[in-house]
Design a protein around this motif. Structure first.
Motif: not given
Length: 297
Positions: A278-284
């Motif tokens: 979930e956190n890594m999707e913030a990059g999008r």
């Protein structure tokens, strides 16, 4: 419910661009904080180390090449640095591991004490040993506990780390939980590559220090970028933005951090594979001018 998740992607962190840490270490601006791998809280039960290893490996698969750890991230025999070594050694050439020294653990495993100048070399050497490296990429002097920064001199302690840098045991130095005067004090002794202070979308008290870091090309790496339980993010206040992007409050908060300054490096931490994804999707997420207004800019 986790939104904006694509488990097949392996470039989430890379989408946030790069920053030259210390002027010579390129890192993706979305990294990983390892504090929650051994336990959810400093006084909570130890977590399964195999889960910690899996989270670390998945973080690297998702493009993370900046991992933030500390000597005192440990609980009941589960030591974060040992998890990092077990999961990722031999380390990739582009992996940057930052660590912190200063706090000392009490009998309950809580970092309530503070190391003096004569104790810092031993803490640095423990980081070298447990991580299995000859030189540490970045070492922060972490000042104080959870109280507000400022009020004490850090010169004697920072000078010890500067000496270790001159000896080749440390590549770059940072300071954590400091005010502007303490940062200036440290910079008069040796170059400072990064500042790690409390900061998030609803906790902007260090905006002035961030501006100083941006002016001087110093990385600003907020601890508790999602609140950490101490200054938790109010998801209700972010509802319009999260709905517009079909994202979680954590994802929007991280996207805001990354958009707030080119020197900002986000290091959200978790002991859960699901939360990591979930956190890594913030990059999008790319916030709009209307989003910034809704978030208080």
């Amino acid at each position: 419910m986790t939104k904006n998740t694509n488990a097949d992607s392996t470039t989430h962190a890379a989408l946030t661009g790069e920053f030259l840490l210390g002027g010579d270490l390129p890192v993706h601006r979305l990294g990983f904080g390892a504090m929650r791998l051994p336990t959810g809280t400093f006084q909570g039960p130890a977590r399964d180390p195999e889960t910690g290893v899996a989270v670390l490996r998945r973080a690297v698969e998702l493009g993370v090449n900046h991992i933030d750890t500390a000597w005192f991230y440990r609980r009941e025999g589960v030591v974060v640095n040992e998890l990092i070594r077990a999961a990722l050694a031999p380390y990739a050439d582009d992996l940057v591991i930052a660590t912190k020294v200063g706090p000392l653990l009490d009998s309950d495993g809580v970092p309530s004490g503070e190391a003096g100048p004569d104790e810092l070399r031993g803490l640095v050497e423990d980081n070298l040993r447990t991580l299995g490296v000859d030189r540490l990429d970045l070492v922060y002097l972490r000042v104080g506990g959870m109280s507000a920064p400022g009020g004490v001199s850090i010169a004697d302690r920072f000078a010890v780390l500067a000496e270790l840098r001159e000896e080749g045991l440390i590549r770059h130095l940072g300071v954590s939980n400091v005010d502007a005067a303490q940062l200036a004090e440290a910079r008069a002794i040796a170059p400072v590559a990064a500042v790690q202070n409390s900061f998030h979308v609803q906790d902007r008290g260090d905006a002035g220090l961030l501006a100083r870091c941006e002016k001087d090309g110093i990385a600003f790496v907020p601890f508790f970028p999602l609140g950490g339980g101490y200054r938790p993010i109010d998801a209700t206040a972010m509802a319009a933005v999260t709905t517009r992007h079909q994202a979680t409050a954590a994802q929007v908060a991280l996207a805001w951090l990354l958009a707030s300054s080119p020197v900002m490096l986000a290091i959200p931490g978790t002991g859960s594979l699901g939360h990591l994804e979930e956190n890594m999707e913030a990059g999008r997420i790319r916030l709009t001018p209307d989003d910034f207004v809704a978030l208080g800019d």
